[in-house]
Design a protein around this motif. Structure first.
Motif, mmCIF file in Angstrom:
data_model
loop_
_atom_site.group_PDB
_atom_site.id
_atom_site.type_symbol
_atom_site.label_atom_id
_atom_site.label_comp_id
_atom_site.label_asym_id
_atom_site.label_seq_id
_atom_site.Cartn_x
_atom_site.Cartn_y
_atom_site.Cartn_z
ATOM 1 N N GLU A 179 45.283 74.096 68.320
ATOM 2 C CA GLU A 179 46.440 74.995 68.284
ATOM 3 C C GLU A 179 46.413 75.915 69.504
ATOM 4 O OE1 GLU A 179 48.527 74.295 65.913
ATOM 5 O OE2 GLU A 179 50.029 75.855 66.257
ATOM 6 N N ARG A 180 47.571 76.087 70.125
ATOM 7 C CA ARG A 180 47.651 76.774 71.409
ATOM 8 C C ARG A 180 48.311 78.141 71.263
ATOM 9 N NH1 ARG A 180 47.698 73.160 75.561
ATOM 10 N NH2 ARG A 180 49.583 73.942 76.552
ATOM 11 N N ARG A 226 49.446 87.156 71.217
ATOM 12 C CA ARG A 226 49.396 86.120 70.186
ATOM 13 C C ARG A 226 48.043 86.089 69.463
ATOM 14 N NH1 ARG A 226 53.861 86.443 70.514
ATOM 15 N NH2 ARG A 226 55.556 84.901 70.635
ATOM 16 N N GLN A 279 48.453 86.249 65.693
ATOM 17 C CA GLN A 279 48.809 84.969 65.053
ATOM 18 C C GLN A 279 47.602 84.042 65.002
ATOM 19 O OE1 GLN A 279 52.400 82.848 66.039
ATOM 20 N NE2 GLN A 279 53.630 84.699 66.238
ATOM 21 N N TRP A 315 46.130 82.397 61.793
ATOM 22 C CA TRP A 315 46.029 80.927 61.763
ATOM 23 C C TRP A 315 44.663 80.512 61.213
ATOM 24 C CZ3 TRP A 315 49.933 77.515 62.779
ATOM 25 C CH2 TRP A 315 49.581 76.168 62.842
ATOM 26 N N ARG A 342 44.432 81.477 57.383
ATOM 27 C CA ARG A 342 45.197 80.651 56.450
ATOM 28 C C ARG A 342 45.034 79.156 56.690
ATOM 29 N NH1 ARG A 342 51.375 82.131 56.347
ATOM 30 N NH2 ARG A 342 51.261 83.944 57.696
ATOM 31 N N TRP A 381 50.184 77.518 59.075
ATOM 32 C CA TRP A 381 51.294 77.835 58.177
ATOM 33 C C TRP A 381 52.461 76.942 58.476
ATOM 34 C CZ3 TRP A 381 49.525 81.818 61.541
ATOM 35 C CH2 TRP A 381 50.283 81.984 62.699
ATOM 36 N N MET A 431 57.541 75.182 70.744
ATOM 37 C CA MET A 431 56.580 75.245 69.646
ATOM 38 C C MET A 431 56.466 76.683 69.133
ATOM 39 S SD MET A 431 53.293 76.360 68.937
ATOM 40 C CE MET A 431 52.450 76.517 70.525
ATOM 41 N N ASP A 432 56.398 77.637 70.075
ATOM 42 C CA ASP A 432 56.178 79.031 69.684
ATOM 43 C C ASP A 432 57.382 79.630 68.951
ATOM 44 O OD1 ASP A 432 54.303 81.418 69.931
ATOM 45 O OD2 ASP A 432 56.133 82.255 70.800
ATOM 46 N N ARG A 488 56.869 78.293 65.426
ATOM 47 C CA ARG A 488 55.672 78.842 64.764
ATOM 48 C C ARG A 488 55.851 80.325 64.440
ATOM 49 N NH1 ARG A 488 50.249 78.267 68.114
ATOM 50 N NH2 ARG A 488 51.255 79.953 69.246
ATOM 51 N N THR A 489 56.474 81.051 65.410
ATOM 52 C CA THR A 489 56.677 82.488 65.191
ATOM 53 C C THR A 489 57.702 82.717 64.086
ATOM 54 O OG1 THR A 489 55.998 83.029 67.441
ATOM 55 C CG2 THR A 489 57.376 84.644 66.320
ATOM 56 N N ARG A 502 58.216 80.720 61.508
ATOM 57 C CA ARG A 502 57.536 80.437 60.236
ATOM 58 C C ARG A 502 56.578 81.571 59.864
ATOM 59 N NH1 ARG A 502 56.320 75.494 62.650
ATOM 60 N NH2 ARG A 502 54.109 75.935 62.427
ATOM 61 N N TYR A 503 55.899 82.107 60.890
ATOM 62 C CA TYR A 503 54.953 83.214 60.680
ATOM 63 C C TYR A 503 55.645 84.398 60.003
ATOM 64 C CZ TYR A 503 51.583 86.887 62.069
ATOM 65 O OH TYR A 503 50.694 87.934 62.105
ATOM 66 N N HIS A 504 56.863 84.693 60.472
ATOM 67 C CA HIS A 504 57.606 85.839 59.931
ATOM 68 C C HIS A 504 58.567 85.423 58.810
ATOM 69 C CE1 HIS A 504 56.100 88.643 62.929
ATOM 70 N NE2 HIS A 504 56.439 87.816 63.904
ATOM 71 N N LYS A 505 58.519 84.148 58.425
ATOM 72 C CA LYS A 505 59.406 83.628 57.373
ATOM 73 C C LYS A 505 60.889 83.872 57.688
ATOM 74 C CE LYS A 505 55.950 84.071 53.629
ATOM 75 N NZ LYS A 505 54.907 83.659 54.559
#
Lengths: 201, 201
Positions: A181-182, A188, A191, A195, A198, A201, B65-66, B69-70, B72-75
């Protein structure tokens, strides 16, 4: 299985310096080792048609302010060097050479190089200054100066930078990779922490 | 004295969309009003010699990607539009026009425009689609379509963008300014929150 955290940095990157502080408690919390990888941000920037942050007209002034504000926010000692950025090839090759014998000593050396530039404002492109730092961590000063000019070390570092930029696709600093994972940027690390907590996610 | 939070965004910016979600609870917590200011990121990028994130060779893939991912992180609901970026001049002029009559309605409109693009993948450069959204918030559809072509509205929005980029020196999105303090990026909302809590540091 608990994988290490790969930490990619350029000795001349303020956010990489800040990131080097921020990643430590996160790695400790999750019982992960940090593998330090110096590279040349300039090589990545060429391919990306990017420039050092401070060279952008508006983003430049903002960035200088943000380096300072973010450092104060995290209580990290920081003073923006007046001469920025620096090409830190000598320090990076020296890191590689030290790490072959003693990876932990190389990390101690790296932290002192960062502090010399981002706290004390020393010229870390000057190999005499970098050799002094090597001496402080117990490395033979003359052997260090010879090593950073050694053809094999030069080639090995060049190959490492090319691997980092072209194969691992690292385009900025700090850059963290863990379990594939980058994460790019000091901002970041939160996060990354989550990551690992958890498992994604 | 409690100042408003100025929120600068481009309807085509994924991080601005994410930032629009993140700033709301922070503003509410501190009893601050958010003033929404659409602008044209392209105008800022010209001066900065920058490009949309997704157009950089390596940073582009990372950014896609970010964003995901971000979100999803914050829903936050998010689906990266396949056609990106969009020029959203019509939506932005329409926002300005609606806000003259009813600033709150303009914000409701803006949230729906963001969602149309970043959740439903609709083409928000298509004025028919944007006029539909205006209709949904109770604005006359035909009056809206006339307004976004009105010379005075066009000139006013152009002047606003120039003021934002050249005078307020906003170079990216989201950009937040409160009490003169400047925060660029969805990932600076945490510092903005802390800044209002502590009154700076």
């Amino acid at each position: 299985m608990s994988e290490d955290i790969d930490f990619y940095f350029d000795f001349s990157s303020p956010y990489a310096y800040l990131g080097s502080y921020l990643i430590e408690p996160v790695a400790a919390k999750h019982g992960r080792k940090i593998n330090w990888h110096p590279f040349m941000l300039g090589v990545a920037m060429q391919g990306e048609k990017s420039f050092p942050l401070t060279q952008y007209p508006l983003k430049g002034d903002y960035s200088r302010m943000d380096f300072e504000r973010t450092a104060r926010y995290h209580k990290i000692p920081f003073a923006m060097p007046t001469d920025f950025p620096k090409v830190t090839l000598g320090a990076s090759r020296g890191f590689l050479w030290i790490s072959r014998e003693d990876p932990e000593k190389a990390v101690t050396f790296a932290k002192k190089v960062f502090a010399a530039y981002f706290v004390s404002g020393k010229d870390i492109s000057d190999i005499e200054i970098v050799a002094d730092i090597a001496g402080e961590v117990g490395v033979d000063r003359d052997a260090f100066k010879t090593a950073v000019q050694d053809a094999e070390i030069k080639a090995a570092f060049k190959a490492s930078v090319e691997d980092i930029v072209f194969n691992r696709k690292v385009f900025g600093a700090p850059f963290f990779i863990v379990e594939g994972e980058r994460f790019w940027g000091a901002d970041r690390v939160g996060q990354l922490d989550e990551w690992l907590t958890r498992g994604g996610w």
